[in-house]
Design a protein around this motif. Structure first.
Motif, mmCIF file in Angstrom:
data_model
loop_
_atom_site.group_PDB
_atom_site.id
_atom_site.type_symbol
_atom_site.label_atom_id
_atom_site.label_comp_id
_atom_site.label_asym_id
_atom_site.label_seq_id
_atom_site.Cartn_x
_atom_site.Cartn_y
_atom_site.Cartn_z
ATOM 1 N N MET A 188 0.820 -1.184 0.000
ATOM 2 C CA MET A 188 0.000 0.000 0.000
ATOM 3 C C MET A 188 0.869 1.255 0.000
ATOM 4 O O MET A 188 0.547 2.221 -0.663
ATOM 5 N N LEU A 189 1.979 1.251 0.754
ATOM 6 C CA LEU A 189 2.866 2.406 0.803
ATOM 7 C C LEU A 189 4.101 2.140 -0.043
ATOM 8 O O LEU A 189 4.573 1.015 -0.134
ATOM 9 N N ASN A 190 4.657 3.197 -0.661
ATOM 10 C CA ASN A 190 5.856 3.066 -1.487
ATOM 11 C C ASN A 190 7.124 2.947 -0.671
ATOM 12 O O ASN A 190 8.145 2.545 -1.197
ATOM 13 N N ALA A 191 7.083 3.368 0.582
ATOM 14 C CA ALA A 191 8.279 3.402 1.405
ATOM 15 C C ALA A 191 7.898 3.162 2.860
ATOM 16 O O ALA A 191 6.751 3.393 3.249
ATOM 17 N N LEU A 243 -3.201 6.381 -4.189
ATOM 18 C CA LEU A 243 -3.454 7.319 -3.098
ATOM 19 C C LEU A 243 -4.897 7.294 -2.598
ATOM 20 O O LEU A 243 -5.122 7.179 -1.390
ATOM 21 N N PRO A 244 -5.905 7.363 -3.472
ATOM 22 C CA PRO A 244 -7.287 7.330 -2.957
ATOM 23 C C PRO A 244 -7.587 6.074 -2.136
ATOM 24 O O PRO A 244 -8.155 6.164 -1.045
ATOM 25 N N THR A 245 -7.188 4.920 -2.638
ATOM 26 C CA THR A 245 -7.438 3.662 -1.927
ATOM 27 C C THR A 245 -6.701 3.631 -0.595
ATOM 28 O O THR A 245 -7.250 3.185 0.418
ATOM 29 N N THR A 246 -5.470 4.134 -0.572
ATOM 30 C CA THR A 246 -4.693 4.154 0.666
ATOM 31 C C THR A 246 -5.350 5.058 1.701
ATOM 32 O O THR A 246 -5.502 4.678 2.859
ATOM 33 N N ALA A 285 -8.468 5.599 6.696
ATOM 34 C CA ALA A 285 -9.647 6.189 7.336
ATOM 35 C C ALA A 285 -10.580 5.094 7.861
ATOM 36 O O ALA A 285 -11.119 5.207 8.964
ATOM 37 N N LYS A 286 -10.770 4.040 7.093
ATOM 38 C CA LYS A 286 -11.637 2.938 7.527
ATOM 39 C C LYS A 286 -11.063 2.265 8.769
ATOM 40 O O LYS A 286 -11.800 1.936 9.712
ATOM 41 N N ALA A 287 -9.747 2.085 8.803
ATOM 42 C CA ALA A 287 -9.111 1.488 9.990
ATOM 43 C C ALA A 287 -9.354 2.362 11.222
ATOM 44 O O ALA A 287 -9.630 1.853 12.312
ATOM 45 N N ALA A 332 -15.458 1.286 -2.224
ATOM 46 C CA ALA A 332 -14.297 0.768 -1.521
ATOM 47 C C ALA A 332 -14.025 -0.677 -1.939
ATOM 48 O O ALA A 332 -12.888 -1.074 -2.125
ATOM 49 N N SER A 333 -15.089 -1.479 -2.128
ATOM 50 C CA SER A 333 -14.919 -2.863 -2.557
ATOM 51 C C SER A 333 -14.362 -2.922 -3.968
ATOM 52 O O SER A 333 -13.479 -3.726 -4.252
ATOM 53 N N ALA A 334 -14.828 -2.042 -4.852
ATOM 54 C CA ALA A 334 -14.324 -2.014 -6.224
ATOM 55 C C ALA A 334 -12.857 -1.611 -6.238
ATOM 56 O O ALA A 334 -12.036 -2.197 -6.951
ATOM 57 N N SER A 335 -12.486 -0.629 -5.406
ATOM 58 C CA SER A 335 -11.091 -0.180 -5.339
ATOM 59 C C SER A 335 -10.207 -1.294 -4.795
ATOM 60 O O SER A 335 -9.114 -1.510 -5.282
ATOM 61 N N ALA A 336 -10.685 -1.978 -3.746
ATOM 62 C CA ALA A 336 -9.899 -3.038 -3.146
ATOM 63 C C ALA A 336 -9.670 -4.178 -4.141
ATOM 64 O O ALA A 336 -8.608 -4.775 -4.173
ATOM 65 N N GLY A 337 -10.665 -4.457 -4.961
ATOM 66 C CA GLY A 337 -10.540 -5.527 -5.939
ATOM 67 C C GLY A 337 -9.561 -5.203 -7.048
ATOM 68 O O GLY A 337 -8.999 -6.085 -7.676
ATOM 69 N N SER A 338 -9.294 -3.933 -7.312
ATOM 70 C CA SER A 338 -8.389 -3.562 -8.398
ATOM 71 C C SER A 338 -6.983 -3.298 -7.926
ATOM 72 O O SER A 338 -6.138 -2.884 -8.689
#
Length: 162
Positions: free
Chosen positions: A1-4, A124-127, A132-134, A155-161
């Motif tokens: 999820m994070l680049n670094a 970035l949007p998904t992250t 925020a959900k956490a 959110a489910s569509a983003s998580a799936g991609s």
């Protein structure tokens, strides 16, 4: 999820109630705090910041999120919709501000800010949504309205991609 990796110190700030805006409690969590010298001045940078507030009513929480969105827009930020579990949030980009997601969930609000180079722009949007959900899930017991965040369609569509 994070680049670094998120390198640096961590800080937690517990705010005091603010009766003029209806805020009952506030917690600000900062991750990856570093200090550098810029033109002989010490500059502090935070890689990820999560602000969680509890208000007396759901309407007060919605009003605070709307005020934040308006302030960012006035500063030149663009907005886009975000799915944070069952709740609708707003991602704020540009205008001299770091990418930020704000969401109201009953009497709670969450604001997540991430420095741009920590996450690929395409993720970035998904992250922001996942962080925020956490935060919402971790504060479910402070929600007078009931259960924690559940997956929304976006959110489910983003998580799936991912």
């Amino acid at each position: 999820m994070l680049n670094a990796p998120v390198i640096g110190q961590t800080a937690y700030i517990v705010g005091v109630p603010q009766t003029d805006i209806g805020r009952v409690a506030y917690l600000n969590c900062k991750y990856g705090i570093t200090k550098t010298k810029v033109k002989k001045k010490t500059v502090t940078t935070t890689k990820i910041e999560v602000g969680i507030s509890l208000y007396g009513t759901s309407q007060q929480a919605l009003d605070r999120v709307a005020g934040t969105v308006d302030a960012y827009r006035l500063a030149g930020s663009t907005t886009s919709d975000a799915g944070v579990g069952q709740f609708s949030g707003t991602i704020l980009m540009g205008g001299g501000e770091l990418p930020t997601l704000v969401v109201a969930a009953g009497p709670r609000t969450v604001a997540v800010t991430v420095v741009g180079n920590l996450v690929a722009s395409s993720k970035l949007p998904t992250t922001l949504e996942r962080i925020a959900k956490a935060a919402l899930d971790a504060t479910t017991r402070f929600n007078q309205a009931g259960p924690g965040a559940t997956a929304s369609a976006s959110a489910s569509a983003s998580a799936g991609s991912s």
